[in-house]
Enzyme design. Structure first.
Site, PDB file in Angstrom:
ATOM      1  N   THR A 145     -37.791  56.642 -38.147  1.00 35.18           N
ATOM      2  CA  THR A 145     -38.521  55.754 -37.240  1.00 35.18           C
ATOM      3  C   THR A 145     -39.778  56.448 -36.698  1.00 35.18           C
ATOM      4  OG1 THR A 145     -36.282  55.051 -36.556  1.00 35.18           O
ATOM      5  CG2 THR A 145     -38.128  53.917 -35.530  1.00 35.18           C
ATOM      6  N   GLU A 155     -31.103  61.937 -41.095  1.00 38.49           N
ATOM      7  CA  GLU A 155     -32.340  61.338 -40.590  1.00 38.49           C
ATOM      8  C   GLU A 155     -32.074  60.932 -39.147  1.00 38.49           C
ATOM      9  OE1 GLU A 155     -33.879  57.875 -42.793  1.00 38.49           O
ATOM     10  OE2 GLU A 155     -34.727  57.134 -40.915  1.00 38.49           O
ATOM     11  N   ARG A 179     -35.081  56.705 -31.907  1.00 36.85           N
ATOM     12  CA  ARG A 179     -34.769  55.476 -31.162  1.00 36.85           C
ATOM     13  C   ARG A 179     -34.084  55.798 -29.845  1.00 36.85           C
ATOM     14  NH1 ARG A 179     -32.343  52.297 -36.405  1.00 36.85           N
ATOM     15  NH2 ARG A 179     -34.088  52.834 -37.738  1.00 36.85           N
ATOM     16  N   LYS A 186     -39.531  55.552 -48.942  1.00 36.28           N
ATOM     17  CA  LYS A 186     -38.337  54.853 -48.472  1.00 36.28           C
ATOM     18  C   LYS A 186     -38.547  53.378 -48.857  1.00 36.28           C
ATOM     19  CE  LYS A 186     -36.090  53.552 -44.084  1.00 36.28           C
ATOM     20  NZ  LYS A 186     -35.627  54.117 -42.802  1.00 36.28           N
TER      21      LYS A 186
HETATM   22  C1  3PG Z   1     -33.152  52.447 -40.954  1.00 33.80           C
HETATM   23  O1  3PG Z   1     -33.797  52.577 -39.945  1.00 33.80           O
HETATM   24  O2  3PG Z   1     -33.367  53.125 -41.953  1.00 33.80           O
HETATM   25  C2  3PG Z   1     -32.130  51.366 -40.987  1.00 33.80           C
HETATM   26  O3  3PG Z   1     -31.867  50.912 -39.705  1.00 33.80           O
HETATM   27  C3  3PG Z   1     -30.878  51.750 -41.668  1.00 33.80           C
HETATM   28  O4  3PG Z   1     -30.355  50.575 -42.149  1.00 33.80           O
HETATM   29  P1  3PG Z   1     -28.792  50.263 -42.102  1.00 33.80           P
HETATM   30  O5  3PG Z   1     -28.380  50.378 -40.668  1.00 33.80           O
HETATM   31  O6  3PG Z   1     -28.666  48.871 -42.648  1.00 33.80           O
HETATM   32  O7  3PG Z   1     -28.092  51.279 -42.954  1.00 33.80           O
END
Ligand code: 3PG
Length: 211
Positions: A74, A46, A50, A134
């Site tokens: 995102t 994924e 960002r 999700k």
């Molecule tokens: C996301 O965007 O899915 C999260 O930032 C992932 O979460 P984590 O960094 O706690 O694994």
């Protein structure tokens, strides 16, 4: 009625147990990271929107690692969905969902996995025909206990818990019948990615093979 997005995303994830949530600082980081992640079975990527490099990184990884499942994360709105579809993302994941995003997904060939954290958000998703979400932010939103509670009223709904998932708690999440895969960035810490510390990332990614 299940919207085809959920079916398509579920099919894509059929052999996946870990969705690696990646932040790619520059395009130069894309292929070394993809090489490490695609060497272990059961990992999908994924690539989060960002960084500036995200869409080009998706395009590049798709071209060079056609066997690897690569999506975008995102994805907050319609414009992002159009961009990631154009880049060749095989799925789009959002931390939450809005009516506008659901509407945009109707006009996109890129299957959306909408983010939810509450019963009401699941109900909104169901009303748009989705049954695969999700679950974010998983640990802060009650983690395994909340997913067990969701299984009562939403017996057919499946999740990818993400947010605070680690190598230690991942097996418990994966043991739940409503969990398809876990998502997380624990195997690709952003500092290690930025400094191109590939041996550290390789070691962390290897552990995912045990899940
Ligand atoms: C996301 O965007 O899915 C999260 O930032 C992932 O979460 P984590 O960094 O706690 O694994």
């Amino acid at each position: 009625m299940v919207f085809s997005d959920s079916q398509s995303a579920m099919t894509l994830m059929a052999d996946i147990s870990v969705v690696a949530v990646i932040e790619i600082p520059t395009l130069e980081h894309a292929l070394p990271l993809a090489e490490i992640l695609s060497a272990v079975d059961g990992i999908a990527l994924e690539v989060t929107l960002r960084t500036e490099a995200a869409c080009e990184a998706i395009r590049l990884i798709r071209k060079n690692y056609p066997q690897t499942i690569v999506g975008a994360g995102t994805v907050l709105g319609a414009n992002e969905l159009i961009k990631v579809e154009d880049a060749g993302a095989q799925f789009a994941i959002s931390p939450g969902a809005t009516p506008a995003l659901y509407e945009a997904a109707r006009n996109s060939r890129c299957p959306l996995i909408p983010g939810v954290a509450t019963a009401s958000e699941i109900m909104l998703g169901l009303s748009h025909g989705y049954d695969f979400f999700k679950f974010f932010p998983a640990e802060s939103a009650g983690g395994v206990k909340t997913l067990r509670s969701f299984a009562g009223p939403f017996s057919s709904v499946k999740f990818i818990p993400t947010g605070g998932v680690t190598l230690d708690n991942a097996p418990t999440y994966l043991s739940l019948h409503n969990v398809v895969a876990v998502g997380g960035s624990w195997m690709v810490p952003s500092e290690a990615v930025k400094s191109a510390d590939w041996p550290q990332i390789q070691a962390l990614v290897q552990h995912c093979a045990t899940l």
